[in-house]
Design a protein around this motif. Structure first.
Motif, PDB file in Angstrom:
ATOM      1  N   LEU A 288       0.823  -1.203   0.000  1.00 50.46           N
ATOM      2  CA  LEU A 288       0.000   0.000   0.000  1.00 50.46           C
ATOM      3  C   LEU A 288       0.860   1.257   0.000  1.00 50.46           C
ATOM      4  O   LEU A 288       0.423   2.310  -0.472  1.00 50.46           O
ATOM      5  CB  LEU A 288      -0.932  -0.015   1.210  1.00 50.46           C
ATOM      6  CG  LEU A 288      -2.066   1.007   1.205  1.00 50.46           C
ATOM      7  CD1 LEU A 288      -2.970   0.832  -0.014  1.00 50.46           C
ATOM      8  CD2 LEU A 288      -2.873   0.913   2.489  1.00 50.46           C
ATOM      9  N   SER A 289       2.069   1.159   0.488  1.00 47.31           N
ATOM     10  CA  SER A 289       2.980   2.304   0.477  1.00 47.31           C
ATOM     11  C   SER A 289       3.168   2.863  -0.928  1.00 47.31           C
ATOM     12  O   SER A 289       3.403   4.067  -1.100  1.00 47.31           O
ATOM     13  CB  SER A 289       4.333   1.901   1.049  1.00 47.31           C
ATOM     14  OG  SER A 289       4.893   0.831   0.304  1.00 47.31           O
TER      15      SER A 289
ATOM     16  N   LEU B 136       3.193   6.807  -1.894  1.00 47.96           N
ATOM     17  CA  LEU B 136       4.365   7.474  -2.455  1.00 47.96           C
ATOM     18  C   LEU B 136       4.151   7.904  -3.899  1.00 47.96           C
ATOM     19  O   LEU B 136       4.770   8.859  -4.362  1.00 47.96           O
ATOM     20  CB  LEU B 136       5.580   6.557  -2.332  1.00 47.96           C
ATOM     21  CG  LEU B 136       5.983   6.258  -0.883  1.00 47.96           C
ATOM     22  CD1 LEU B 136       7.092   5.219  -0.841  1.00 47.96           C
ATOM     23  CD2 LEU B 136       6.403   7.527  -0.156  1.00 47.96           C
ATOM     24  N   ARG B 137       3.256   7.221  -4.601  1.00 47.61           N
ATOM     25  CA  ARG B 137       2.916   7.672  -5.940  1.00 47.61           C
ATOM     26  C   ARG B 137       2.099   8.961  -5.872  1.00 47.61           C
ATOM     27  O   ARG B 137       2.204   9.830  -6.737  1.00 47.61           O
ATOM     28  CB  ARG B 137       2.146   6.589  -6.700  1.00 47.61           C
ATOM     29  CG  ARG B 137       2.049   6.852  -8.198  1.00 47.61           C
ATOM     30  CD  ARG B 137       1.297   5.740  -8.926  1.00 47.61           C
ATOM     31  NE  ARG B 137       1.955   4.442  -8.782  1.00 47.61           N
ATOM     32  CZ  ARG B 137       1.470   3.325  -9.306  1.00 47.61           C
ATOM     33  NH1 ARG B 137       0.320   3.342  -9.977  1.00 47.61           N
ATOM     34  NH2 ARG B 137       2.114   2.180  -9.140  1.00 47.61           N
TER      35      ARG B 137
ATOM     36  N   ASN C  90       7.106  12.609  -1.214  1.00 48.04           N
ATOM     37  CA  ASN C  90       7.716  13.076   0.027  1.00 48.04           C
ATOM     38  C   ASN C  90       6.943  12.650   1.269  1.00 48.04           C
ATOM     39  O   ASN C  90       7.254  13.103   2.378  1.00 48.04           O
ATOM     40  CB  ASN C  90       7.842  14.604  -0.001  1.00 48.04           C
ATOM     41  CG  ASN C  90       8.748  15.088  -1.115  1.00 48.04           C
ATOM     42  OD1 ASN C  90       9.832  14.541  -1.320  1.00 48.04           O
ATOM     43  ND2 ASN C  90       8.297  16.095  -1.855  1.00 48.04           N
ATOM     44  N   TYR C  91       5.953  11.798   1.098  1.00 42.85           N
ATOM     45  CA  TYR C  91       5.118  11.387   2.224  1.00 42.85           C
ATOM     46  C   TYR C  91       5.962  10.697   3.289  1.00 42.85           C
ATOM     47  O   TYR C  91       6.774   9.818   2.984  1.00 42.85           O
ATOM     48  CB  TYR C  91       4.012  10.449   1.742  1.00 42.85           C
ATOM     49  CG  TYR C  91       3.075  10.015   2.839  1.00 42.85           C
ATOM     50  CD1 TYR C  91       2.096  10.871   3.320  1.00 42.85           C
ATOM     51  CD2 TYR C  91       3.179   8.742   3.401  1.00 42.85           C
ATOM     52  CE1 TYR C  91       1.237  10.473   4.333  1.00 42.85           C
ATOM     53  CE2 TYR C  91       2.323   8.334   4.409  1.00 42.85           C
ATOM     54  CZ  TYR C  91       1.354   9.202   4.875  1.00 42.85           C
ATOM     55  OH  TYR C  91       0.510   8.811   5.883  1.00 42.85           O
TER      56      TYR C  91
ATOM     57  N   THR D  57      -7.161   9.718 -11.875  1.00 46.60           N
ATOM     58  CA  THR D  57      -6.051  10.657 -11.710  1.00 46.60           C
ATOM     59  C   THR D  57      -4.786   9.986 -11.190  1.00 46.60           C
ATOM     60  O   THR D  57      -3.717  10.596 -11.184  1.00 46.60           O
ATOM     61  CB  THR D  57      -6.441  11.790 -10.749  1.00 46.60           C
ATOM     62  OG1 THR D  57      -6.720  11.229  -9.452  1.00 46.60           O
ATOM     63  CG2 THR D  57      -7.666  12.534 -11.256  1.00 46.60           C
ATOM     64  N   GLY D  58      -4.904   8.734 -10.726  1.00 43.87           N
ATOM     65  CA  GLY D  58      -3.750   8.025 -10.207  1.00 43.87           C
ATOM     66  C   GLY D  58      -3.213   8.620  -8.923  1.00 43.87           C
ATOM     67  O   GLY D  58      -2.015   8.838  -8.776  1.00 43.87           O
ATOM     68  N   GLN D  59      -4.115   8.876  -7.970  1.00 49.48           N
ATOM     69  CA  GLN D  59      -3.694   9.420  -6.680  1.00 49.48           C
ATOM     70  C   GLN D  59      -4.668   9.014  -5.593  1.00 49.48           C
ATOM     71  O   GLN D  59      -5.817   8.641  -5.864  1.00 49.48           O
ATOM     72  CB  GLN D  59      -3.614  10.947  -6.750  1.00 49.48           C
ATOM     73  CG  GLN D  59      -4.952  11.618  -7.026  1.00 49.48           C
ATOM     74  CD  GLN D  59      -4.856  13.132  -7.072  1.00 49.48           C
ATOM     75  OE1 GLN D  59      -4.332  13.756  -6.161  1.00 49.48           O
ATOM     76  NE2 GLN D  59      -5.333  13.728  -8.158  1.00 49.48           N
TER      77      GLN D  59
END
Length: 313
Positions: free
Chosen positions: A101-102, A106-107, A111-112, A126-128
């Motif tokens: 899931l990380s 990160l995607r 900087n998360y 949107t891929g987020q």
């Protein structure tokens, strides 16, 4: 690497839950960047997690299975965070293509730095990540995805009852939902004593509240009941022993125990409870609390016993 274990404590030794930083909201009218659409969003959950379990129950109750896809992570989490693996019929992740899931976090934000938490919702367009702020997820399912709910879906957040639901939810969150974690992850005796005393005072009050009411608010099933249930269903299985919340068990409360069985015996609740995931997650993911990694066989409790709560309808 960022620690993925929820044991942050304050200087006083009290458990502190991290802020949830992805806070996008859905909208029926397109007034937010994430309009309510069928087939666009994917819900990532752990069946062990009480916060994620809320979203799974609401998705089932409202009939949103075809509108919002579901991915279930492996219940045993390590320093890499939640994994999406084959097994239990839940993996691999064919939509997001994530192994951990990380990767979704990160995607969305390279900087998360926080923990990679469930539940969270991924926007395939949107891929987020849209949100990992679990209180908003069920409310948005209930109020913004109405066009995709099944015919006859219950109104779990009726407008007239919202002030009462919100007020009760705030107390139950602080003293019960999060209260068990405040006890389990307390770093000293004083903070543990404080959390356990507050927890059981609230459970005692809820026992009296439910003596003459089938549900918490307004004589009907609401968001408040779902939020309480996901803690109650884990109480004897893990919180009594693993988190030392052992002044009393759930089965020692006649009204709360009957209330919990009343909810459990409905398909949307029963079919989303996975005691194997629950126990393996808690006992194998917190080595400081259970260094042996032994998963207990019990307790033996009869969740199908008659609850006799119909008389309060």
């Amino acid at each position: 690497m960022t620690s993925q274990f929820p044991a942050e404590t304050s200087a006083s030794g009290a458990f502190v839950r991290q802020p949830y930083t992805f806070r996008g909201r859905f909208s029926r009218d397109g007034s937010t960047p994430f309009p309510a659409e069928a087939g666009r969003y994917r819900l990532y959950v752990s069946l062990a997690c009480p916060w994620a379990h809320r979203a799974v129950i609401v998705r089932e109750l409202l009939g949103l299975q075809d509108a919002i896809s579901l991915a279930v992570v492996d219940p045993v989490r390590d320093e890499r965070g939640w994994a999406l693996r084959p097994g239990d019929g839940h993996g691999p992740d064919t939509v997001g293509g994530f192994q951990f899931l990380s990767e979704a976090y990160l995607r969305s934000d390279p900087n998360y730095q926080g923990r990679y938490t469930v539940p969270c919702i991924w926007d395939t367009q949107t891929g987020q990540l849209v949100t990992n702020n679990y209180p908003d997820i069920t409310l948005d399912f209930e109020t913004e995805f109405t066009a995709f709910q099944r015919p006859g879906a219950p109104d779990l957040y009726p407008e007239a009852l919202r002030p009462e639901i919100d007020a009760l939810n705030a107390v139950i969150y602080e003293e019960v939902n999060n209260g068990v974690y405040r006890a389990g992850f307390a770093a000293n005796q004083a903070r543990y004593d404080e959390a356990v005393t507050t927890l059981f005072a609230r459970l005692d009050a809820l026992e009296q509240h439910l003596a003459t009411r089938r549900y918490l608010v307004g004589g009907q099933l609401t968001e408040a009941d779902i939020r309480l249930f996901t803690t109650l269903v884990r109480f004897d299985a893990v919180y009594v022993g693993h988190f030392k919340c052992n002044l009393r068990r759930l089965v020692d409360y006649p009204n709360l125990w009957g209330y919990a069985r009343d909810l459990y015996q409905r398909p949307a609740f029963r079919e989303t409870v996975n005691f194997d995931h629950i126990k393996r997650h808690y006992y194998l993911t917190h080595p400081k609390l259970d260094p042996t990694g032994i998963v207990p066989l019990g307790p033996l409790t009869d969740w199908d016993a008659p609850h006799q709560r119909e008389r309060l309808a």
